[in-house]
Design a protein around this motif. Structure first.
Motif, short mmCIF file in Angstrom:
data_model
loop_
_atom_site.label_atom_id
_atom_site.label_comp_id
_atom_site.label_asym_id
_atom_site.label_seq_id
_atom_site.Cartn_x
_atom_site.Cartn_y
_atom_site.Cartn_z
N HIS A 196 7.60 1.27 25.80
CA HIS A 196 6.49 2.21 25.67
C HIS A 196 7.00 3.64 25.64
N PHE A 197 6.08 4.55 25.37
CA PHE A 197 6.41 5.96 25.58
C PHE A 197 6.86 6.16 27.03
N ILE A 198 7.74 7.12 27.22
CA ILE A 198 8.27 7.40 28.56
C ILE A 198 7.75 8.76 29.03
N GLY A 199 7.19 8.78 30.22
CA GLY A 199 6.72 10.04 30.80
C GLY A 199 7.80 10.74 31.58
N GLY A 200 8.89 11.04 30.90
CA GLY A 200 10.04 11.71 31.53
C GLY A 200 11.16 10.73 31.76
N GLY A 201 12.30 10.97 31.09
CA GLY A 201 13.45 10.09 31.25
C GLY A 201 14.58 10.79 31.99
N PHE A 202 15.17 11.80 31.33
CA PHE A 202 16.22 12.64 31.92
C PHE A 202 17.42 11.83 32.41
N GLY A 203 17.57 10.59 31.94
CA GLY A 203 18.65 9.73 32.39
C GLY A 203 18.22 8.73 33.44
N ARG A 204 17.08 8.96 34.10
CA ARG A 204 16.64 8.02 35.14
C ARG A 204 16.38 6.64 34.56
N ARG A 205 15.83 6.60 33.36
CA ARG A 205 15.47 5.32 32.77
C ARG A 205 16.61 4.75 31.92
N LEU A 206 17.81 5.28 32.12
CA LEU A 206 19.02 4.59 31.67
C LEU A 206 19.38 3.48 32.66
N GLU A 207 18.74 3.51 33.82
CA GLU A 207 19.02 2.53 34.88
C GLU A 207 17.96 1.44 34.87
N ALA A 232 17.45 14.69 42.25
CA ALA A 232 16.57 13.62 41.79
C ALA A 232 16.08 13.93 40.39
N HIS A 233 15.59 12.91 39.70
CA HIS A 233 15.04 13.12 38.36
C HIS A 233 13.58 13.56 38.41
N ALA A 234 12.84 13.05 39.40
CA ALA A 234 11.45 13.45 39.63
C ALA A 234 10.64 13.43 38.34
N THR A 235 10.72 12.33 37.61
CA THR A 235 9.99 12.22 36.34
C THR A 235 8.48 12.23 36.60
N MET A 236 7.74 12.78 35.65
CA MET A 236 6.29 12.86 35.83
C MET A 236 5.67 11.47 35.97
N GLU A 237 6.17 10.51 35.21
CA GLU A 237 5.73 9.12 35.35
C GLU A 237 6.67 8.41 36.32
N GLN A 296 0.83 -1.21 0.00
CA GLN A 296 0.00 0.00 0.00
C GLN A 296 0.86 1.26 0.00
N GLY A 297 2.18 1.07 0.02
CA GLY A 297 3.09 2.20 0.02
C GLY A 297 3.37 2.77 1.40
N VAL A 298 2.89 2.10 2.45
CA VAL A 298 3.14 2.56 3.82
C VAL A 298 4.58 2.23 4.21
N VAL A 299 5.28 3.21 4.72
CA VAL A 299 6.67 3.04 5.14
C VAL A 299 6.70 2.87 6.65
N THR A 300 7.31 1.80 7.12
CA THR A 300 7.41 1.55 8.56
C THR A 300 8.88 1.61 8.96
N LEU A 301 9.19 2.47 9.90
CA LEU A 301 10.54 2.60 10.43
C LEU A 301 10.61 1.91 11.79
N ILE A 302 11.55 0.99 11.93
CA ILE A 302 11.78 0.34 13.22
C ILE A 302 12.73 1.25 13.99
N VAL A 303 12.21 1.94 15.00
CA VAL A 303 12.97 2.99 15.68
C VAL A 303 13.80 2.40 16.81
N HIS A 304 15.11 2.61 16.74
CA HIS A 304 15.98 2.07 17.77
C HIS A 304 16.11 3.01 18.96
N LYS A 305 15.38 4.11 18.95
CA LYS A 305 15.37 5.07 20.05
C LYS A 305 14.02 5.04 20.76
N THR A 306 13.97 5.65 21.93
CA THR A 306 12.74 5.71 22.71
C THR A 306 12.23 7.14 22.72
N GLU A 307 10.93 7.30 22.61
CA GLU A 307 10.32 8.63 22.65
C GLU A 307 9.95 8.97 24.09
#
Length: 743
Positions: A411-422, A361-366, A77-88
């Motif tokens: 999944h989507f991340i509700g605030g990373g700031f480096g905290r979710r590198l751990e 602290a990172h104090a992420t919203m999620e 159908q011409g739909v392009v799908t990108l497999i994203v190696h990064k996290t949003e």
């Protein structure tokens, strides 16, 4: 500290980039492309004035099977799908990276769909970090070349397939808007009609990328692809996960690092309606219930008690005293130019200062969370993580499963700031899940999150400098004392005991000074530390830019003019400095605010591959409270991919940086963190936010990073403005209103 799995090497050897063409399962076109890795130390090492022209790349070479590295799919159908190696995580990656593909593939951005990449370090390693990592402001920098090459390769084979069908030369055809046109006859074929034939074409041996003046997608402020579902509530974050037969748990860990669980009243917890299980580890407990409310009520009834262990007497004061003592010892040399111990020249003077930055602290919203379904034959994890492969490896190590048996649903991340590198949350959740025979979502409360974070390190810095009779610096000495994140997170990056992140922004400061010495003293307090929206630059640029301001003041020179004089070897940084000064009306008085002392401060930096200068206006009331009234930030981050995203990143970075510098710190007493929620670890409120003006310099250089630079530039411009307003030099953060009170 929790035992975690770390990347084998942050600076893994360069791998040959490759491109392959093949067929997708069920029909369609697959384009596999490799990602080139380089060392963290090289990430800022581009020639400062290198221009991007017609980039022609050889893309042939041996490579693994295409099926193992299919990053782009185009269906019938011409739909392009990108497999994203990064996290949003709010930074706009899921829009800017598809723009790179769309530009060279000649499709509208709306035609590009996204999928999270599965956990796999070997296939999805970041080219600048050497692992499957989202961090370090590297997404666009790393994807700039290979993603455009992949899009161009797909375009070339699609044109070739059309030319073959029409029995014409490929040079007579062009691709636009998802279709190929034969220029002479006007015949067209949509990509979806061509994908099966294109999948049989040979991989292009050379690829010519567009020049900047040919861009039709890159450089435009396009709407973010992830916004609609975030607005209408369809977006799924880790904390939103719901599975059949799933229970919910909340946890409590020992409040003192190194302490252990002593006792807990299980009977009272189990008596709470909806509570199903009480789980125990050596240093933590979890109450599992039908829903979060039952789990929280059960945990309150459980009332665990703790054996505080060896750090029961730890306080912020004892930590700082130990760091002060450690800072008297020579460290590992990061830079040594000339003789920084020279006496001040005749008519000059020597200046000395100590700067301190607190734990943060990172104090992420999620808040931190992880859903685990652990079975004898496998383990599934649902969460938002910046390091899917590390999460996978941590779970595999803890359960004895293979990596292939552990599936990470990112999944989507509700605030990373480096905290979710751990992955401490992952190891804790999996350890608890070993005691339960059904899926459980583990959620930390806000209090648990702030009091058991892995904190931005405390830093204790000693500086000295000499200036000549004209006020120009002749020597500079900077000793950095703090913990090493890299020694734990990526030990291969440590060279002779030097943490490259801990000295970034200090070792490579841009100013022309003939004698410079920078060294690093590694000192590990019993507090877990981690990355925090940049660590080295957000610390060192505050120190360097503050002390440069001290030299300017001692020389009785204008802070902008002083910096300009020292930047003759960094024209791009001098350009943004001039731009920020011009837009901020530098040289005119800051806008008067009745009853307040007002002032204006500046900072300049090169970090994460981008050049930034920032000017801040402040108003300080008689009680010493600081109001930031205006921020002007000039940015040269190379070629702009999505200008709107760049501006949003700078704006968010400024608010993040102001919040930390004005109010935030993590302190300890009797081994315990004293802050617990936004009441005592506060965020900037809407009515406190200043007017932020972002000025984007035009450039055709390769892109720099943008997620962290805005934060790094903010604290020094703020404290320099406070000095201009009050005459009080801020050498310890957060800003103390008591220090700024009028008599």
């Amino acid at each position: 500290m929790t035992d975690i799995v770390t990347p084998a090497a942050i600076d893994s050897p360069t791998r040959r980039r490759f491109l392959q063409v093949g067929a997708a399962a069920g029909g369609g076109l697959l384009i596999g492309f490799g990602l080139t890795a380089c060392s963290r130390e090289d990430r800022n090492a581009k020639p400062p004035e290198a221009a991007v022209g017609h980039a022609t790349t050889n893309v042939t070479g041996d490579a693994p099977a295409l099926a193992q590295r299919a990053f782009i799919r185009i269906d019938r159908q011409g739909v392009v799908t990108l497999i994203v190696h990064k996290t949003e995580m709010g930074q706009g990656t899921y829009t800017s990276m598809p723009m790179l593909i769309a530009e060279e593939l000649e499709v509208d951005l709306s035609q590009v769909k996204l999928e999270h990449a599965p956990a796999d370090n070997s296939l999805y390693s970041d080219p600048l970090l050497g692992g499957q990592v989202t961090g370090g402001s590297t997404s666009i920098r790393g994807g700039w070349q290979p993603m455009r090459e992949a899009g161009a390769a797909a375009r070339i084979v699609l044109i070739g397939a059309a030319a073959q069908a029409w029995k014409v030369d490929a040079g007579e055809c062009q691709a636009r808007n998802g279709k190929v046109t034969h220029t002479a006859t006007g015949r067209t074929m949509h990509y979806g009609e061509l994908v099966d034939a294109a999948a049989k074409m040979d991989t292009p041996k050379t690829i010519t990328l567009k020049k900047p003046d040919e861009f039709t997608v890159i450089g435009k402020s396009l709407k973010r692809l992830d916004s609609p579902e975030k607005v209408n509530g369809q977006a799924k974050f880790g904390i939103d996960v719901r599975l059949p037969n799933m229970l919910v748990a909340t946890v409590a860990a020992c409040p003192v690092p190194g302490g252990k669980l002593q006792a807990a009243d299980e009977a009272k917890a189990m008596a709470v309606k909806g509570v199903r299980h009480v789980l125990k580890l050596d240093n933590a407990v979890a109450v599992v219930g039908d829903h979060m409310w039952a789990a929280k009520q059960g945990l309150a009834a459980l009332d665990p008690t703790w054996s505080d262990g060896p750090n029961a007497a730890m306080t912020t004061a004892t930590i700082v005293a130990d760091m002060k003592t450690a800072s008297n010892t020579a460290g590992v040399v990061a830079r040594n130019d000339g003789d920084a111990n020279k006496e001040a020249p005749k008519g000059g003077q020597r200046l000395e200062a100590v700067y301190e930055m607190p734990f943060l602290a990172h104090a992420t919203m999620e808040p931190m969370n992880c859903t685990v379904d652990l079975r004898a034959d496998g383990c599934d994890l649902w969460l938002g993580t910046q390091v899917p492969a590390l999460a996978q490896g941590a779970a595999a190590k803890l359960t004895g499963l293979t990596n292939d048996q552990v599936k990470v649903h990112n999944h989507f991340i509700g605030g990373g700031f480096g905290r979710r590198l751990e992955v401490d949350m992952v190891t804790q959740a999996v350890a608890f899940a070993k005691q339960v025979k059904q899926p459980v979502k583990f959620v930390w409360t806000r209090e648990e999150d702030i009091q058991h974070d892995m904190y931005r390190p405390y830093y204790y810095d000693r500086l000295s400098a000499t200036i000549d009779d004209k006020g120009m610096p002749q020597s500079w000495s900077h000793r950095i004392t703090g913990s090493s994140i890299m020694a734990r997170f990526a030990p291969a990056a440590m060279k002779d005991g030097l943490d490259p992140d801990a000295v970034e922004g200090a070792r490579d400061m841009p100013y022309k000074i003939p004698n410079v010495h920078v060294d690093y003293v590694r000192h590990e307090p019993p507090v877990p530390t981690a990355f925090w929206r940049g660590v080295g630059p957000t610390h060192n640029i505050w120190v360097v830019e503050s002390f440069i301001d001290e030299l300017a003041a001692a020389s009785k020179q204008d802070p902008v003019a002083y910096r300009r004089e020292l930047l003759d070897k960094s024209p791009r940084l001098r350009q943004v400095l001039n731009l920020a000064a011009e837009k901020a009306n530098w040289g005119t008085p800051a806008r008067a605010v009745e009853g307040h002392r007002v002032g204006r401060g500046v900072s300049a930096q090169f970090a994460f591959g981008s050049y930034i200068a920032q000017v801040i206006d402040v108003a300080v009331d008689p009680a010493g409270e600081v109001k930031v009234t205006r921020v002007v930030c000039a940015v040269d981050c190379g070629q702009l991919v999505n200008p709107d995203t760049v501006m949003a990143q700078i704006e968010s970075g400024v608010v993040f940086g102001l919040t930390a510098a004005l109010w935030n710190e993590i302190t300890f007493d009797k081994g315990r963190v004293q802050q617990s929620n936004f009441g005592d670890y506060r965020m900037m409120r809407l009515n406190e936010a200043p007017r932020i003006e972002v000025v984007l310099a035009k450039s055709t250089d390769d892109p720099g990073g943008i997620g962290e630079p805005g934060t790094a530039a903010t604290a020094p411009a703020l404290t320099n403005a406070i000095f201009a307003a009050t005459g009080q030099r801020i050498r310890k953060l957060p800003v103390s209103s008591a220090q700024l009170k009028t008599a």
